[in-house]
Write a protein that holds these residues in place. Structure first.
Motif, PDB file in Angstrom:
ATOM      1  N   LYS A 276     -24.527 -68.415  22.308  1.00 13.02           N
ATOM      2  CA  LYS A 276     -24.229 -69.624  22.217  1.00 13.02           C
ATOM      3  C   LYS A 276     -25.101 -71.437  21.278  1.00 13.02           C
ATOM      4  CE  LYS A 276     -20.597 -69.040  25.850  1.00 13.02           C
ATOM      5  NZ  LYS A 276     -20.475 -69.560  26.978  1.00 13.02           N
ATOM      6  N   LYS A 277     -26.601 -70.587  21.160  1.00  8.87           N
ATOM      7  CA  LYS A 277     -27.243 -71.416  20.800  1.00  8.87           C
ATOM      8  C   LYS A 277     -28.965 -70.993  20.306  1.00  8.87           C
ATOM      9  CE  LYS A 277     -28.496 -73.060  25.864  1.00  8.87           C
ATOM     10  NZ  LYS A 277     -29.274 -73.699  26.691  1.00  8.87           N
ATOM     11  N   GLU A 278     -28.359 -69.338  19.100  1.00  8.66           N
ATOM     12  CA  GLU A 278     -29.316 -69.260  18.548  1.00  8.66           C
ATOM     13  C   GLU A 278     -28.335 -67.788  18.047  1.00  8.66           C
ATOM     14  OE1 GLU A 278     -33.032 -68.515  19.847  1.00  8.66           O
ATOM     15  OE2 GLU A 278     -32.280 -67.105  21.441  1.00  8.66           O
ATOM     16  N   SER A 279     -28.976 -68.263  16.804  1.00 14.43           N
ATOM     17  CA  SER A 279     -28.615 -66.333  16.103  1.00 14.43           C
ATOM     18  C   SER A 279     -30.266 -66.065  15.376  1.00 14.43           C
ATOM     19  CB  SER A 279     -27.690 -66.882  13.790  1.00 14.43           C
ATOM     20  OG  SER A 279     -27.297 -65.418  13.827  1.00 14.43           O
ATOM     21  N   PHE A 280     -29.663 -64.406  15.270  1.00 15.05           N
ATOM     22  CA  PHE A 280     -30.714 -64.030  14.660  1.00 15.05           C
ATOM     23  C   PHE A 280     -30.698 -63.039  13.432  1.00 15.05           C
ATOM     24  CE2 PHE A 280     -34.267 -64.513  18.232  1.00 15.05           C
ATOM     25  CZ  PHE A 280     -33.144 -64.731  19.629  1.00 15.05           C
ATOM     26  N   LEU A 281     -31.752 -62.874  12.855  1.00 16.40           N
ATOM     27  CA  LEU A 281     -31.586 -62.018  11.486  1.00 16.40           C
ATOM     28  C   LEU A 281     -32.278 -60.687  11.622  1.00 16.40           C
ATOM     29  CD1 LEU A 281     -29.553 -62.052   9.011  1.00 16.40           C
ATOM     30  CD2 LEU A 281     -32.554 -62.735   7.609  1.00 16.40           C
ATOM     31  N   HIS A 282     -31.690 -60.194  11.108  1.00 16.05           N
ATOM     32  CA  HIS A 282     -32.703 -59.080  12.251  1.00 16.05           C
ATOM     33  C   HIS A 282     -32.864 -58.031  10.759  1.00 16.05           C
ATOM     34  CE1 HIS A 282     -32.768 -58.776  16.264  1.00 16.05           C
ATOM     35  NE2 HIS A 282     -30.553 -59.618  15.992  1.00 16.05           N
ATOM     36  N   ILE A 283     -34.255 -57.388  10.143  1.00 17.37           N
ATOM     37  CA  ILE A 283     -34.317 -56.819   8.860  1.00 17.37           C
ATOM     38  C   ILE A 283     -34.844 -55.475   9.353  1.00 17.37           C
ATOM     39  CG2 ILE A 283     -35.938 -56.877   6.514  1.00 17.37           C
ATOM     40  CD1 ILE A 283     -35.437 -60.418   6.818  1.00 17.37           C
ATOM     41  N   THR A 284     -34.727 -54.430   9.679  1.00 13.67           N
ATOM     42  CA  THR A 284     -34.648 -53.165   9.929  1.00 13.67           C
ATOM     43  C   THR A 284     -35.066 -52.335   8.039  1.00 13.67           C
ATOM     44  OG1 THR A 284     -32.751 -52.770  11.289  1.00 13.67           O
ATOM     45  CG2 THR A 284     -34.217 -51.000  10.915  1.00 13.67           C
ATOM     46  N   ALA A 285     -36.284 -52.238   8.215  1.00 16.01           N
ATOM     47  CA  ALA A 285     -37.506 -51.443   7.234  1.00 16.01           C
ATOM     48  C   ALA A 285     -36.731 -51.935   5.961  1.00 16.01           C
ATOM     49  CB  ALA A 285     -36.842 -50.136   7.128  1.00 16.01           C
ATOM     50  N   PRO A 286     -37.668 -53.727   6.050  1.00 14.93           N
ATOM     51  CA  PRO A 286     -37.401 -53.868   5.370  1.00 14.93           C
ATOM     52  C   PRO A 286     -38.218 -53.732   3.570  1.00 14.93           C
ATOM     53  CG  PRO A 286     -38.969 -55.171   6.287  1.00 14.93           C
ATOM     54  CD  PRO A 286     -38.821 -54.145   7.270  1.00 14.93           C
TER      55      PRO A 286
ATOM     56  N   GLY B 257     -35.624 -73.004   6.754  1.00 12.35           N
ATOM     57  CA  GLY B 257     -35.726 -71.909   6.068  1.00 12.35           C
ATOM     58  C   GLY B 257     -36.736 -71.413   6.787  1.00 12.35           C
ATOM     59  N   THR B 258     -36.589 -69.543   6.949  1.00 10.70           N
ATOM     60  CA  THR B 258     -38.425 -69.296   7.187  1.00 10.70           C
ATOM     61  C   THR B 258     -38.996 -68.085   5.586  1.00 10.70           C
ATOM     62  OG1 THR B 258     -37.244 -68.517   9.343  1.00 10.70           O
ATOM     63  CG2 THR B 258     -39.084 -66.628   8.066  1.00 10.70           C
ATOM     64  N   GLU B 259     -39.850 -68.047   4.996  1.00 10.80           N
ATOM     65  CA  GLU B 259     -40.060 -67.478   3.789  1.00 10.80           C
ATOM     66  C   GLU B 259     -40.720 -66.112   4.513  1.00 10.80           C
ATOM     67  OE1 GLU B 259     -43.148 -70.061   2.029  1.00 10.80           O
ATOM     68  OE2 GLU B 259     -43.172 -68.832   0.685  1.00 10.80           O
ATOM     69  N   LEU B 260     -40.053 -65.662   3.843  1.00  9.82           N
ATOM     70  CA  LEU B 260     -40.570 -63.950   4.140  1.00  9.82           C
ATOM     71  C   LEU B 260     -41.088 -63.379   3.016  1.00  9.82           C
ATOM     72  CD1 LEU B 260     -40.194 -61.048   5.634  1.00  9.82           C
ATOM     73  CD2 LEU B 260     -38.452 -60.687   4.628  1.00  9.82           C
ATOM     74  N   SER B 261     -41.884 -62.447   3.490  1.00 10.01           N
ATOM     75  CA  SER B 261     -43.048 -61.862   2.875  1.00 10.01           C
ATOM     76  C   SER B 261     -43.423 -60.383   2.704  1.00 10.01           C
ATOM     77  CB  SER B 261     -44.299 -62.539   2.072  1.00 10.01           C
ATOM     78  OG  SER B 261     -45.266 -61.508   1.315  1.00 10.01           O
ATOM     79  N   VAL B 262     -42.320 -59.312   1.844  1.00 10.72           N
ATOM     80  CA  VAL B 262     -42.577 -58.289   2.048  1.00 10.72           C
ATOM     81  C   VAL B 262     -43.860 -57.547   1.717  1.00 10.72           C
ATOM     82  CG1 VAL B 262     -41.498 -55.182   2.774  1.00 10.72           C
ATOM     83  CG2 VAL B 262     -40.694 -58.135   2.908  1.00 10.72           C
ATOM     84  N   LYS B 263     -44.802 -56.451   2.027  1.00  6.66           N
ATOM     85  CA  LYS B 263     -45.803 -56.391   1.156  1.00  6.66           C
ATOM     86  C   LYS B 263     -45.461 -54.654   0.843  1.00  6.66           C
ATOM     87  CE  LYS B 263     -47.558 -59.653  -0.041  1.00  6.66           C
ATOM     88  NZ  LYS B 263     -47.852 -60.959  -0.862  1.00  6.66           N
ATOM     89  N   PRO B 264     -45.899 -54.246  -0.249  1.00  6.41           N
ATOM     90  CA  PRO B 264     -45.819 -52.590  -0.570  1.00  6.41           C
ATOM     91  C   PRO B 264     -46.606 -51.723   0.417  1.00  6.41           C
ATOM     92  CG  PRO B 264     -46.413 -54.026  -2.293  1.00  6.41           C
ATOM     93  CD  PRO B 264     -45.760 -54.743  -1.764  1.00  6.41           C
TER      94      PRO B 264
ATOM     95  N   ARG C 271     -45.366 -62.387   7.321  1.00  5.48           N
ATOM     96  CA  ARG C 271     -45.206 -61.294   5.932  1.00  5.48           C
ATOM     97  C   ARG C 271     -45.086 -59.861   6.986  1.00  5.48           C
ATOM     98  NH1 ARG C 271     -50.649 -63.535   3.358  1.00  5.48           N
ATOM     99  NH2 ARG C 271     -50.746 -65.375   2.001  1.00  5.48           N
ATOM    100  N   LEU C 272     -44.715 -59.090   6.719  1.00  7.48           N
ATOM    101  CA  LEU C 272     -44.385 -58.320   7.262  1.00  7.48           C
ATOM    102  C   LEU C 272     -45.228 -56.932   5.960  1.00  7.48           C
ATOM    103  CD1 LEU C 272     -40.957 -58.629   7.980  1.00  7.48           C
ATOM    104  CD2 LEU C 272     -43.199 -58.684   9.391  1.00  7.48           C
ATOM    105  N   GLN C 273     -45.201 -55.908   6.456  1.00  6.69           N
ATOM    106  CA  GLN C 273     -44.839 -54.779   5.598  1.00  6.69           C
ATOM    107  C   GLN C 273     -43.913 -54.341   5.159  1.00  6.69           C
ATOM    108  OE1 GLN C 273     -49.125 -55.641   4.221  1.00  6.69           O
ATOM    109  NE2 GLN C 273     -48.396 -53.307   4.146  1.00  6.69           N
ATOM    110  N   GLU C 274     -43.623 -53.126   4.471  1.00  6.48           N
ATOM    111  CA  GLU C 274     -42.389 -52.510   4.308  1.00  6.48           C
ATOM    112  C   GLU C 274     -42.879 -51.470   5.007  1.00  6.48           C
ATOM    113  OE1 GLU C 274     -43.028 -50.578   0.373  1.00  6.48           O
ATOM    114  OE2 GLU C 274     -40.862 -49.631   0.199  1.00  6.48           O
ATOM    115  N   GLY C 275     -41.031 -51.899   5.250  1.00  2.83           N
ATOM    116  CA  GLY C 275     -41.029 -50.045   6.700  1.00  2.83           C
ATOM    117  C   GLY C 275     -41.214 -51.437   7.665  1.00  2.83           C
ATOM    118  N   GLU C 276     -41.341 -52.527   8.003  1.00  3.98           N
ATOM    119  CA  GLU C 276     -42.036 -53.178   9.523  1.00  3.98           C
ATOM    120  C   GLU C 276     -40.390 -54.038   9.619  1.00  3.98           C
ATOM    121  OE1 GLU C 276     -45.310 -55.618   9.276  1.00  3.98           O
ATOM    122  OE2 GLU C 276     -45.521 -56.110  11.334  1.00  3.98           O
ATOM    123  N   SER C 277     -40.284 -53.596  11.013  1.00  4.80           N
ATOM    124  CA  SER C 277     -39.126 -53.843  11.068  1.00  4.80           C
ATOM    125  C   SER C 277     -39.064 -55.710  11.986  1.00  4.80           C
ATOM    126  CB  SER C 277     -37.970 -52.843  11.650  1.00  4.80           C
ATOM    127  OG  SER C 277     -37.647 -52.123  10.947  1.00  4.80           O
TER     128      SER C 277
END
Lengths: 112, 112
Positions: B68-78, B105-112, B12-18
């Motif tokens: 070689k072992k992992e991948s990251f999905l970076h979300i900037t200012a969601p 999966g990762t369930e992402l929730s971005v709150k305003p 859970r992220l706040q809007e703008g929280e990377s």
């Protein structure tokens, strides 16, 4: 519009009945796939096809049958539905062996 | 055994929280790693393919990286519209027919 279409979107059936889920794609993709998605298990491959008349088992094939007489169609049949087959079923296709999968919007199947 | 593990399960992220989502994989030779976005009631939608360690791909507020072992999905200012479940999948070199192994999966929730 071009794309991948699944039907029906929702289906309720009784234990022991045969049910067929349809999948049609308009891209002429060689590869087609059936996945099921369940909470706690993610997406699991049921069957896949590399071309018309070529099919192979995935991770969870038991209780399912597929056919692919035409490139654009890949129906999935549950020969005798069981409650454990209650799930959301996704059909997908891809143009080549390492290209992205494109998914349909799924069929939600409930077996009572 | 080939395996894909995603973390966290929910974020859970706040809007703008990377932040970043993680996909760890174990496979005998990676042919490709795929990121998908899935909205409720829809099929997964393709985002990125990564093929080799060090590779990066970007799309709007999303950036995917690969080691070689992992991948990251970076979300900037969601933004709230980034709320979805993000899926990671791998394809092994030896995997003829193009079968993908998905994480849960990762369930992402971005709150305003």
């Amino acid at each position: 519009d071009a794309g991948i279409t699944q039907s029906p979107r929702y289906k309720i059936t009784e234990t022991g009945r045969q049910v067929t889920l349809m999948c049609h794609q308009t891209w002429s993709h060689s590869y087609m796939f059936w996945y099921r998605q369940d909470l706690g298990h993610g997406l699991r491959l049921i069957y896949y096809s590399a071309a018309a008349d070529i099919t192979d088992k995935g991770e969870v094939p038991d209780g399912y049958v597929v056919s692919r007489s035409k490139t654009e169609n890949f129906p999935l049949t549950l020969e005798s539905a069981t409650r454990s087959q209650t799930s959301v079923y996704f059909c997908a296709s891809r143009t080549g062996d390492n290209s992205p999968l494109h998914f349909g919007n799924g069929t939600r199947l409930t077996v009572t | 055994e080939d395996q894909v593990t995603q973390s966290p399960e929910a974020l859970r992220l706040q809007e703008g929280e990377s932040s970043s989502l993680n996909c760890s994989y174990t496979v005998s030779g990676l042919r490709g790693l795929f990121w998908y976005r899935q909205d409720p009631g829809k099929g997964p939608e393709f985002l990125f393919t990564l093929y080799s360690a060090g590779e990066e791909k970007e799309k709007e507020r999303l950036k995917a990286t690969l080691t070689k072992k992992e991948s990251f999905l970076h979300i900037t200012a969601p933004k709230p519209e980034d709320s979805a479940t993000y899926l990671c999948a791998v394809q092994a070199v030896y995997n003829q027919g193009g079968k993908l192994i998905f994480g849960q999966g990762t369930e992402l929730s971005v709150k305003p």
